[in-house]
Scaffold this active site. Structure first.
Site, PDB file in Angstrom:
ATOM      1  N   HIS A 104       0.841  -1.200   0.000  1.00 19.28           N
ATOM      2  CA  HIS A 104       0.000   0.000   0.000  1.00 19.28           C
ATOM      3  C   HIS A 104       0.874   1.247   0.000  1.00 19.28           C
ATOM      4  CE1 HIS A 104      -3.679   2.278   0.651  1.00 19.28           C
ATOM      5  NE2 HIS A 104      -3.048   2.979   1.580  1.00 19.28           N
ATOM      6  N   ARG A 114      -8.104   4.647  -1.578  1.00 18.27           N
ATOM      7  CA  ARG A 114      -7.648   4.891  -2.944  1.00 18.27           C
ATOM      8  C   ARG A 114      -6.766   6.141  -3.040  1.00 18.27           C
ATOM      9  NH1 ARG A 114     -10.894   2.639  -7.068  1.00 18.27           N
ATOM     10  NH2 ARG A 114     -11.881   0.724  -6.313  1.00 18.27           N
ATOM     11  N   ARG A 138     -11.001  -6.612   5.481  1.00 18.08           N
ATOM     12  CA  ARG A 138     -11.159  -5.156   5.469  1.00 18.08           C
ATOM     13  C   ARG A 138      -9.985  -4.548   4.728  1.00 18.08           C
ATOM     14  NH1 ARG A 138     -11.303  -3.075  11.296  1.00 18.08           N
ATOM     15  NH2 ARG A 138     -11.364  -1.057  10.197  1.00 18.08           N
ATOM     16  N   GLU A 434     -44.463  -6.326 -20.798  1.00 18.62           N
ATOM     17  CA  GLU A 434     -44.626  -7.688 -21.324  1.00 18.62           C
ATOM     18  C   GLU A 434     -43.403  -8.559 -21.069  1.00 18.62           C
ATOM     19  OE1 GLU A 434     -46.703  -9.508 -23.665  1.00 18.62           O
ATOM     20  OE2 GLU A 434     -48.446  -8.208 -23.445  1.00 18.62           O
ATOM     21  N   ASN A 492     -49.304  -0.309 -19.174  1.00 19.46           N
ATOM     22  CA  ASN A 492     -50.666   0.005 -19.609  1.00 19.46           C
ATOM     23  C   ASN A 492     -50.989   1.495 -19.527  1.00 19.46           C
ATOM     24  OD1 ASN A 492     -50.744  -2.955 -18.364  1.00 19.46           O
ATOM     25  ND2 ASN A 492     -52.264  -2.834 -19.995  1.00 19.46           N
ATOM     26  N   LEU A 527     -65.340  -9.880 -23.538  1.00 18.87           N
ATOM     27  CA  LEU A 527     -64.445 -10.068 -22.403  1.00 18.87           C
ATOM     28  C   LEU A 527     -63.702 -11.385 -22.589  1.00 18.87           C
ATOM     29  CD1 LEU A 527     -66.777  -8.937 -19.475  1.00 18.87           C
ATOM     30  CD2 LEU A 527     -64.973  -7.619 -20.591  1.00 18.87           C
ATOM     31  N   GLU A 529     -61.847 -14.516 -21.863  1.00 12.86           N
ATOM     32  CA  GLU A 529     -61.792 -15.368 -20.664  1.00 12.86           C
ATOM     33  C   GLU A 529     -62.473 -14.685 -19.474  1.00 12.86           C
ATOM     34  OE1 GLU A 529     -60.893 -18.297 -21.178  1.00 12.86           O
ATOM     35  OE2 GLU A 529     -59.642 -18.170 -22.971  1.00 12.86           O
ATOM     36  N   GLY A 530     -63.552 -13.955 -19.747  1.00  5.66           N
ATOM     37  CA  GLY A 530     -64.313 -13.307 -18.688  1.00  5.66           C
ATOM     38  C   GLY A 530     -63.740 -11.991 -18.205  1.00  5.66           C
ATOM     39  N   ARG A 619     -50.257  -8.026 -13.653  1.00  3.68           N
ATOM     40  CA  ARG A 619     -49.052  -7.303 -14.085  1.00  3.68           C
ATOM     41  C   ARG A 619     -48.980  -6.015 -13.268  1.00  3.68           C
ATOM     42  NH1 ARG A 619     -49.295  -6.425 -20.126  1.00  3.68           N
ATOM     43  NH2 ARG A 619     -48.899  -8.657 -20.218  1.00  3.68           N
TER      44      ARG A 619
END
EC number: 2.1.2.13
Length: 661
Positions: A104, A114, A138, A434, A492, A527, A529-530, A619
């Site tokens: 060092h 540093r 450390r 998506e 959306n 709609l 699938e409902g 989603r």
């Protein structure tokens, strides 16, 4: 004794040569590839290793399990680190029975961290040195094996001190390495209460603040002089660099930054004055201070600054491909509200942006991205920020025209991404919610959620996968080529000008536009699938404000980020959306102009979308990144968005009917 070495820079070469001179068997050397952004004045560890016939590697992550296993197979007795820039993990440190040692560049425990060489000069120290210590988990905290002090002369600068430290390291290692070999080291623990820590320095840290004492600025000049980036200031808008200076106390006091003399060039500070002995303009050559004053047009009594005083402001040039689309036209409106932006746009139509065509800061060309590639490349080169918004983003097209989706959404956008890499331009890329597919997380997180899609025969995933692959390509270009990017994922978004009713008539639109068409024409609302699928609906104004802040990119907070833009509080099923829309429709002032409501009809997804479709139950976004990077949260409630969207389309129909009785 077999050693594995981790090394870089001149100190790395010094350490390796010392090991060879002491009779160590170096099994391998790990280093870093040279950074093209650095001034490589120092010796090459890789070249030295090759010349000595020692295997050398420069892995991106030496702590990866594969590299740990390779090092284990080498069976090292001891490890050495000489200015290697990355910390070694415990798994590596534990591989050597004789221990691991680090060199060092300070007298520990002072100046852990540093760039200690530069920091000791900045702080005006009169002594520093080098320390060889055991490595622990450390940084710079292990027991001290040996130290060598180095006096810092009044005329020392970064390079002269660097050379002194290298010489001191050679002397220190000539004593310490044989002791390690013989097992006779005399080690002592560090006094952690005396530890000081310093961080990484950047070129920006070389800024000269004339409000500080002259001695402080002189120390800064010494600390970052050639071959480091240099201390700098501004004469008006012109940047200059100071390579060598001296402190003057023989001139009368004046306002800090005042030029007291031009031959020699002397500038007043808070306490004393700084003579600029040598320097250069930003794009000039090394010259004496008097010539620098002439090059900058300075006269006695002029005032220079730490920041550019006069900066010619240029508007940010934004290229929007697909500018006539839903996001594109709303974003254009928002950007034109701010005088800091100039927009260049391309699209195959202009109906949604016709209101901007007379604006002098809006430049539009009608064209197709698959044909106008030369125009696009030229404008990518010309502009600062690129938003490629062109895509097929309607679910029915994923199964109806999967190859067209791939060709446009993936292949054409990949060309644009590569041009951004070629010309080093920032890209803000529209990913999509998506990409999360059938993820099972309660909230979809940009950084941790899995991206889950269905089998190959479910072609609806071609859009999701095309977008995901582009996300990964952009990320890789950012990591490997330095591409500046932000990926945003809309959830959306709804509002006026979302698709149009003609697109809805052929099924090529988003959900709310299709539902509005059913109400306008008096046909049943289907709609799928409902209508149980849940989504989080986001007002276009909220989405655009977030996107505007990404373009602003304050403090670079959006660089390299993926940001969900959605409203998790506006979660509703498609059926609930339809019911809310119907309620708004029934109370709208234009309601009596349209046919009676024809009811709801439940249909299977295969009947509506065709084979190859697969739906997603929920989603819901995490907006943690948006809050952190943009200081943004959505504000508009879903019902307000539905009302505005419906009103826009109903009044559009009214206008058409008025023109065509």
């Amino acid at each position: 004794m077999k050693a594995v070495v981790f090394a870089y820079h001149d100190m790395g070469c010094t350490g390796i040569q010392a090991l060879l001179d002491a009779g160590y068997d170096i099994a391998a050397i790990f280093t870093h590839p040279d950074n093209p952004g650095e001034n490589h004045f120092f010796g090459s560890v890789a070249r030295l290793a090759a010349e000595q016939g020692i295997p050398v590697w420069a892995p991106e992550d030496v702590n990866h399990p594969l590299w740990i296993e390779r090092i284990r197979e080498m069976k090292p007795d001891v490890l050495f680190s000489f200015y290697y820039r990355n910390l070694l993990g415990d798994e590596i440190l534990n591989l050597a029975p004789k221990g691991a040692f680090n060199l060092h560049g300070s007298l520990l425990p002072k100046y852990r961290g540093r760039a200690p060489l530069n920091w000791v000069l900045v702080n005006g120290e009169s002594e520093t040195g080098v320390t060889l210590h055991r490595m622990v988990n450390r940084a710079d905290a292990g027991d001290i094996v040996a130290q060598q002090a180095v006096a810092i002369g009044a005329d020392d600068a970064a390079l002269t001190l660097h050379r002194k430290l290298c010489a001191a390291a050679t002397e220190l290692l000539s004593r310490a390495l044989p002791a390690i070999l013989a097992g006779t080291t005399d080690e002592r623990p560090q006094d952690h209460s005396q530890a000081t820590y310093v961080g990484r320095r950047t070129p920006e840290d070389g800024r000269l603040d004339w409000e500080l004492p002259a001695q402080t600025l002189h120390n800064l000049v010494r600390a970052v002089s050639d071959p480091w980036p240099g201390a700098f200031g501004y004469a008006g808008a012109n940047k200059f660099i100071v390579w060598k200076s001296r402190v003057r106390h023989d001139l009368p006091a004046a306002k800090p930054g005042t030029v007291l003399s031009i031959a020699p060039l002397i500038v007043a500070c808070q306490d004393g004055a700084l003579e600029i002995v040598t320097g250069q303009t930003e794009r000039g050559v090394y010259m004496q201070g008097a010539q620098l004053a002439q090059a900058l047009g300075l006269v006695s009594g002029a005032v220079i600054s730490s920041k550019p005083v006069v900066a010619i402001k240029r508007r940010t040039r934004v290229l929007i491909l697909g500018v006539n689309g839903f996001i594109g036209n709303h974003l254009t409106e928002r950007l034109l509200q701010d005088d800091n932006y100039e927009i260049y746009g391309l699209d195959i139509g202009s109906d949604a942006i016709s209101r901007f065509l007379d604006c002098p800061r809006f430049h539009f060309v009608e064209g197709d991205i698959s044909i106008h590639s030369e125009w696009i490349e030229y404008h990518i080169k010309k502009c600062d920020v690129v938003l490629p918004l062109v895509a097929i983003a309607t679910p029915i097209e994923y199964t109806r025209n999967p190859l067209r989706v791939f060709e446009l959404d993936f292949e054409e956008n990949l060309k644009i991404i590569r041009d951004c890499v070629k010309y080093n331009k920032r890209i803000i890329f529209p990913s999509t919610s998506e990409v999360y597919g059938m993820c099972t997380d309660k909230n979809f997180d940009e950084d941790s959620s899995n991206l889950v899609v269905g089998p190959i025969n479910k072609q609806r995933w071609i859009y999701s996968v095309s977008k995901q692959l582009l996300d990964r390509v952009i990320w890789a270009y950012g990591d490997k080529n330095g591409l500046k990017f932000t990926l945003f994922r809309p959830f959306n978004w709804m509002g006026p000008r979302l698709d149009n009713l003609n697109a809805a008539r052929i099924g090529s639109s988003r959900a709310i536009t299709q539902l509005i068409l059913n109400l306008v024409e008096g046909s049943p609302i289907k709609l799928i699938e409902g209508g149980k699928q849940k989504r989080c609906f986001t007002d276009i104004s909220d989405g655009i404000e977030a996107l505007f802040r990404i373009i602003e990119n304050k403090d670079g907070r959006c660089d390299g980020q993926i940001i969900n833009i959605g409203n998790p509080d506006n979660e509703a099923s498609i059926k609930e959306l339809a019911e809310m829309l119907l309620a708004c429709f029934e109370r709208h002032p234009l309601r009596d102009r349209f046919p009676p409501f024809a009811g709801f009809r439940e249909v299977e997804s295969s009947d509506y979308y065709g084979k190859g479709y697969q739906d997603v139950e929920h989603r819901k976004p995490s907006i943690r990144n948006a809050k952190r990077c943009l200081n943004w949260e959505p504000k508009v409630e879903m019902e307000e968005t539905v009302e505005h969207t419906l009103d826009f389309f109903l009044r559009t129909v009214e206008l058409v009917d008025d023109k065509n009785p």
